[in-house]
Design an enzyme around this catalytic site. Structure first.
Site, PDB file in Angstrom:
ATOM      1  N   ASP A 211     -17.536  42.271   0.558  1.00 21.49           N
ATOM      2  CA  ASP A 211     -16.464  42.196  -0.346  1.00 21.49           C
ATOM      3  C   ASP A 211     -15.893  40.961  -0.037  1.00 21.49           C
ATOM      4  OD1 ASP A 211     -15.211  43.129   1.739  1.00 21.49           O
ATOM      5  OD2 ASP A 211     -14.410  44.919   0.726  1.00 21.49           O
TER       6      ASP A 211
ATOM      7  N   MET B  15     -16.992  46.887   3.569  1.00 18.40           N
ATOM      8  CA  MET B  15     -17.479  46.686   4.595  1.00 18.40           C
ATOM      9  C   MET B  15     -17.515  47.749   5.583  1.00 18.40           C
ATOM     10  SD  MET B  15     -16.149  42.660   5.376  1.00 18.40           S
ATOM     11  CE  MET B  15     -17.362  42.298   6.961  1.00 18.40           C
ATOM     12  N   HIS B  16     -18.393  47.764   6.616  1.00 14.06           N
ATOM     13  CA  HIS B  16     -18.313  48.492   7.907  1.00 14.06           C
ATOM     14  C   HIS B  16     -18.653  50.095   7.777  1.00 14.06           C
ATOM     15  CE1 HIS B  16     -15.860  45.097   9.332  1.00 14.06           C
ATOM     16  NE2 HIS B  16     -14.926  45.482   8.469  1.00 14.06           N
TER      17      HIS B  16
END
Length: 500
Positions: free
Chosen positions: A240, A81-82
């Protein structure tokens, strides 16, 4: 027999998993890639490494497949992520991706609070401003590399860039978008208000879709490179943690997941968009349509145990290190450990706090320290469970995956500390299975993700809390929570003496 592929794009490696209609894992291939860490606190990757290594992994998977490749019907994704990927108008990468574990953006987090305000940010995004999220990274590039942002036509997240290179289609789905700090989580739209307040062009935000939505088929060139059929359908995928939840059947109210990897996650299903945790835990869109999940994070969960092994038993296997763990009594003979090796996330967003052993004496053996580390990791995760319960959630059954599910004694410790039934799955592949399930559902094999989970997941063994141990752990947990408060000032004083 028909097949699907789940691609799990992690921080250190990509794993591709081939599963059939019976939910059986038929093959898996992994390929690793490096981190780029030019300065302390920086963590980057070349997005084209993800593409190259995934292509190579899929090529190996197809080469080992003895069926008709057209029977591999679909492919979907789980992704770290991110991470910020910036593309120009020709979809070219403008700079290395800035990853989730990059901590350079403390200044930009303060800027977000100064401009937006903490309450408004929580109202819109359901999450606090943390260094790991994508918006602070965009603001960092805007401040320190303005010429890069001026050339950008869109930002993407890691798995979405990978999917772009396979399909030539630009999209982002809700579970990953929720981790950007630019999504109105409840309304499932990009927040034009946040973009306007922070002077971020909303046109940088890609079109949104559901995790199981069909994006298209792979391009002819990607089919030629991998050996896959050009008819292979590509589905959006999920973050995820969302895919980990799907792959562990966290798909109805009351279901909770404990995942212990390098970091540790406690994740609980939410059917509604209006529960308020006051920013103490994360609140994200699920990979299941119109659902959500709350999540608490321990930054150094499994990492605390691997650090202990590498420092005090480098040449030994984990099994040897933990021999006799079950013989050590609750409380590790009066030894407490707090797993703050790299700071902490939940419930303390604190980059300065560090780990402690409390209560050491000359009678303690190495196995006492190992038990204390495991209990400390579990206590930290229990702080998130405590927040869930204080909000009115019932947590009585928890699916345990990752490193914490590989040791029977640790599974019993989880049952006793969490005061809940702990379930271990018979086959655990985590987020990659969730990605494969999204492809299976998207391909029409099942009428719902829940129906898919009944085929793709199965319980193996469960552990019930032992009442006597539950009471002891409640007392120890209260002592554990005092360590943060009483060492916070000490760690702030020690900060200037650290290497970095």
């Amino acid at each position: 027999m028909k097949y699907v592929v789940g691609v799990d794009l992690g921080t250190s490696a990509v794993k591709v998993l081939l599963m059939n209609q019976e939910g059986k894992v038929c093959n898996e291939v992994s390929k690793s890639y490096p981190l780029i860490q030019e300065k302390s606190g920086y963590s980057e990757q070349d997005p084209n490494e993800w593409v190259d290594k995934t292509t190579a992994a899929l090529k190996d998977l197809v080469a080992q497949f003895d069926g008709d490749v057209s029977d591999i019907e679909g492919i979907s994704f789980s992704g770290q992520m991110h991470g910020l990927v910036l593309l120009d108008e020709n979809n070219g990468v403008l700079r290395n991706a800035i990853l989730w574990n990059d901590t350079r953006t403390t200044e930009q987090c303060h800027q977000i609070y100064d401009v937006v305000g903490e309450k408004k940010l929580l109202d819109i995004t359901k999450n606090p401003a943390l260094e790991g999220f994508t918006l602070p990274k965009i603001l960092w590039v805007k401040q320190y590399e303005p010429e890069i942002l001026e050339k950008a036509s869109v930002f993407m997240l890691p798995k979405d860039y990978l999917r772009l290179k396979m399909t030539e289609q630009i999209h982002m789905e809700y579970s990953d978008a929720a981790g950007t700090l630019l999504l109105n989580v409840a309304e499932k739209t990009w927040s034009e208000e946040l973009c306007e307040l922070l002077d971020v062009d909303v046109k940088l935000c890609p079109p949104l879709l559901e995790s199981h939505d069909l994006v298209g088929t792979i391009t002819d060139s990607f089919a030629a490179e991998t050996g896959l059929a050009s008819t292979t359908k590509v589905f959006a995928g999920g973050a995820d943690n969302a895919c980990g939840a799907i792959g562990s059947a966290i798909l109805i109210d009351g279901k909770t997941l404990c995942s212990i990897g390098t970091s540790g996650v406690v994740l609980s299903y939410e059917a509604t968009k209006d529960r308020d945790f006051d920013g103490k835990v994360h609140y994200f869109n699920h990979g299941q349509e119109d659902a959500f999940y709350t999540m608490g994070v321990t930054l150094a969960a499994g990492y605390s145990l691997s650090w202990f092994k590498d420092t005090f038993a480098k040449e030994e296997a984990f099994e040897t290190l933990l021999e006799g763990l079950e013989e050590v009594p609750v409380g590790a003979n009066g030894l407490l450990f707090t797993p703050y090796l790299v700071g902490e996330r939940t419930p303390y967003a604190d980059a300065t706090i560090r780990a402690s052993f409390v209560g050491m004496d000359a009678s303690h053996k190495r196995i006492d320290f190992a038990r204390a580390v495991i209990e400390g990791i579990t206590f930290s995760l229990n702080e998130s469970i405590e927040i869930f319960r204080e909000s009115g959630k019932t947590i009585d059954t928890i699916i345990s995956i990752g490193g914490g599910a590989k040791n029977e004694t640790w599974l019993q410790i989880q049952a006793d500390v969490f005061n809940a039934r702990i379930v271990k799955l018979s086959s655990e592949q985590g987020p990659a299975v969730g990605a494969a399930m999204l492809a299976a559902y998207g391909s029409g094999w099942f009428n719902s993700l829940q129906e898919c989970a009944e085929v793709f997941t199965a319980e193996d063994v469960s552990y019930e809390p032992i009442p006597e141990n539950v009471e002891k752990y409640k007392e120890l947990f209260n002592l554990y929570k005092q360590v943060y408060v009483q060492t916070k000032e000490l760690n702030e004083g020690l900060k200037s003496f650290r290497k970095n």
